[in-house]
Write a protein that holds these residues in place. Structure first.
Motif, PDB file in Angstrom:
ATOM      1  N   THR A 297     -10.964  -1.528 -10.967  1.00 18.99           N
ATOM      2  CA  THR A 297     -10.168  -1.425 -12.188  1.00 18.99           C
ATOM      3  C   THR A 297     -11.038  -0.885 -13.315  1.00 18.99           C
ATOM      4  O   THR A 297     -12.255  -1.074 -13.325  1.00 18.99           O
ATOM      5  N   TRP A 298     -10.392  -0.194 -14.262  1.00 26.70           N
ATOM      6  CA  TRP A 298     -11.069   0.284 -15.462  1.00 26.70           C
ATOM      7  C   TRP A 298     -10.736  -0.589 -16.667  1.00 26.70           C
ATOM      8  O   TRP A 298     -11.146  -0.268 -17.778  1.00 26.70           O
ATOM      9  N   ALA A 310     -15.631   5.698 -16.498  1.00 24.92           N
ATOM     10  CA  ALA A 310     -14.657   5.216 -15.523  1.00 24.92           C
ATOM     11  C   ALA A 310     -14.919   5.782 -14.135  1.00 24.92           C
ATOM     12  O   ALA A 310     -14.862   5.062 -13.133  1.00 24.92           O
ATOM     13  N   ASP A 349      -4.276   2.218 -16.181  1.00 20.11           N
ATOM     14  CA  ASP A 349      -5.195   1.841 -15.105  1.00 20.11           C
ATOM     15  C   ASP A 349      -4.497   1.870 -13.752  1.00 20.11           C
ATOM     16  O   ASP A 349      -5.032   2.394 -12.767  1.00 20.11           O
ATOM     17  N   CYS A 353      -6.457   4.835 -11.799  1.00 19.03           N
ATOM     18  CA  CYS A 353      -7.731   4.371 -11.252  1.00 19.03           C
ATOM     19  C   CYS A 353      -7.856   4.685  -9.766  1.00 19.03           C
ATOM     20  O   CYS A 353      -8.881   5.223  -9.324  1.00 19.03           O
TER      21      CYS A 353
END
Length: 438
Positions: A297-298, A310, A349, A353
């Motif tokens: 996850t960011w 990221a 996200d 992501c």
């Protein structure tokens, strides 16, 4: 109720594009940058049509990009004996609604910086200040810990914290304290610029050699009307034993051309003299081709990562800076849709992501240069007719797959509506409700 600004950590290409996007959608922001003075450092990069589109929607058009680079016309791969493996038109010539640009990285950063200062104000970018940590507060704010160049620290409250602080991101390090170290597969790159005569289309990106030993070059300026010479950006690359190579060289350092030119002895054809092009440079920068393993996850509460913070990736697809710009626009669109809060960060996200993490791994596998791998495996990089080695349909399918993964497939991009609708703003009630202050 006083409105808290969004804090952007890092004034690179992604951080500055993020500031411009936030300003466009009506969100106050401040950018903190660790260096005391921004300077136009670096060499050439490519901006793919998806990023040029987004810059245009930010009011940075082709007339601005023409001042720091030039539109690319062709992308080509060439084997060890100088014969073509694959070539295709790029940008407008390929049917995109937007051009692809080869630009000087530092000049692009300075262009974005000037736009931020002009639009937001001289205090929009605070230099000599590095975000070193953060804390999500119970009242809906974020407190960022900021360290000045003299070592002093201060706390800064913000509505959101956007980590655009690059490969060595302190924000990411706190978010993922157990992340593996920087990944290096053994490739060393030397980057520089020389004056030379543009070849092929006059604005061609050419990759020459094999996946373990190659030379990449493209012009980042038009030819001088008097001399006929353009500024040619080049990357010379070899792959060594990873453990031994890392021990013997630094992560990033200036070097003399004589330190590595021997790797390209004999790389001379009737259309290109690699040793002569290298010899024409005043110097070069050596750095390993590095990235980081993807993270799950960011996002952490009201903190989000973008750009190299990221998804640091190998520069094999010419889309690192492009993806950072696209990140900022996608995040901005999510803020417009969901408001200035965790739900907007979570939506962004969730959508990006996973797919972009897969792009990181694809680039680790040589990205579009993977065709060089196939040629090397099948014929050692030397051939008379490439169709006897890799059929044209297989070559076209390989490149189409990469473009789709990188987000610049022609039909999809041309048909896509603007990422952020003209005039779209984050509603005032959404901003106030999400940014409680004392």
């Amino acid at each position: 109720m006083t409105e808290l600004p969004v804090l952007v950590a890092g004034a690179g290409i992604g951080g500055l594009a993020m500031a411009l996007t936030l300003h466009q959608i009506g969100v106050p922001c401040i950018v903190f940058e660790q260096v005391r003075e921004l300077k136009p450092l670096g060499v050439g990069i490519n901006l793919q049509p998806n990023a040029v589109r987004e810059l245009g929607d930010l009011g940075i058009g082709v007339e601005d990009l023409d001042r720091i680079g030039m539109p690319a016309r062709e992308w080509a791969l060439v084997g060890l004996n100088g014969n073509d493996i694959y070539s295709e038109p790029r940008g407008l010539l390929a049917g995109y609604r937007w051009p692809q640009y080869a630009v000087h990285r530092g000049e692009l950063q300075m262009l974005l910086y000037r736009e931020v200062v002009e639009r937001i104000g001289p205090g929009a970018v605070r230099t000599g200040q590095r975000v070193v940590g953060y804390r999500n507060e119970a009242d809906g704010a974020v407190t960022a810990s900021v360290e000045a160049t003299d070592g002093s620290r201060s706390a800064f409250r913000c509505a959101l914290l956007i980590g655009a602080d690059g490969m060595h991101s302190a924000v990411r390090a706190q978010m993922h304290p157990d992340q593996p170290p920087i990944h290096w597969g053994g490739a060393i790159m030397w980057r520089g610029v020389s004056q030379g005569v543009p070849i092929r289309s006059g604005a061609s990106f050419v990759g020459l050699g094999t996946h373990r030993h190659r030379f990449v070059f493209y012009p980042i300026s038009p030819p001088d009307p008097v001399t006929g010479l353009a500024t040619i950006n080049w990357i010379a690359e070899v792959t060594v034993d990873a453990a031994e190579g890392r021990k013997n060289s630094g992560w990033f350092r200036p070097v003399a051309i004589d330190d590595f030119i021997h790797h390209f002895d004999g790389w001379t054809w009737d259309w290109l003299d690699v040793p002569a092009l290298l010899s024409g440079a005043a110097g070069a920068y050596e750095n390993p081709m590095i990235d980081r393993d993807p993270v799950p996850t960011w996002q952490d509460g009201r903190v989000i990562l973008i750009g190299d913070a990221a998804h640091p990736m190998y520069p094999t697809g010419s889309n690192g800076a492009s993806q950072a710009i696209v990140d900022t626009r996608a995040l901005g669109a999510s803020l417009v849709e969901h408001g200035l809060g965790e739900s907007a960060l979570a939506a962004y996200d969730s959508r990006f992501c996973g797919p972009i993490s897969q792009l990181v791994l694809r680039n680790r596998g040589a990205g579009p240069f993977g065709l060089l791998n196939l040629v090397d495996e099948r014929c050692g990089g030397r051939f008379d007719n490439i169709d006897d080695v890799i059929p044209s349909e297989e070559r076209a399918a390989f490149m189409a797959g990469y473009k789709k993964a990188a987000g610049f497939a022609i039909d999809a991009l041309n048909a896509a509506p603007p990422t952020i609708a003209p005039g779209a703003k984050v509603g005032a009630q959404l901003r106030r409700g999400a940014a409680l202050v004392t």
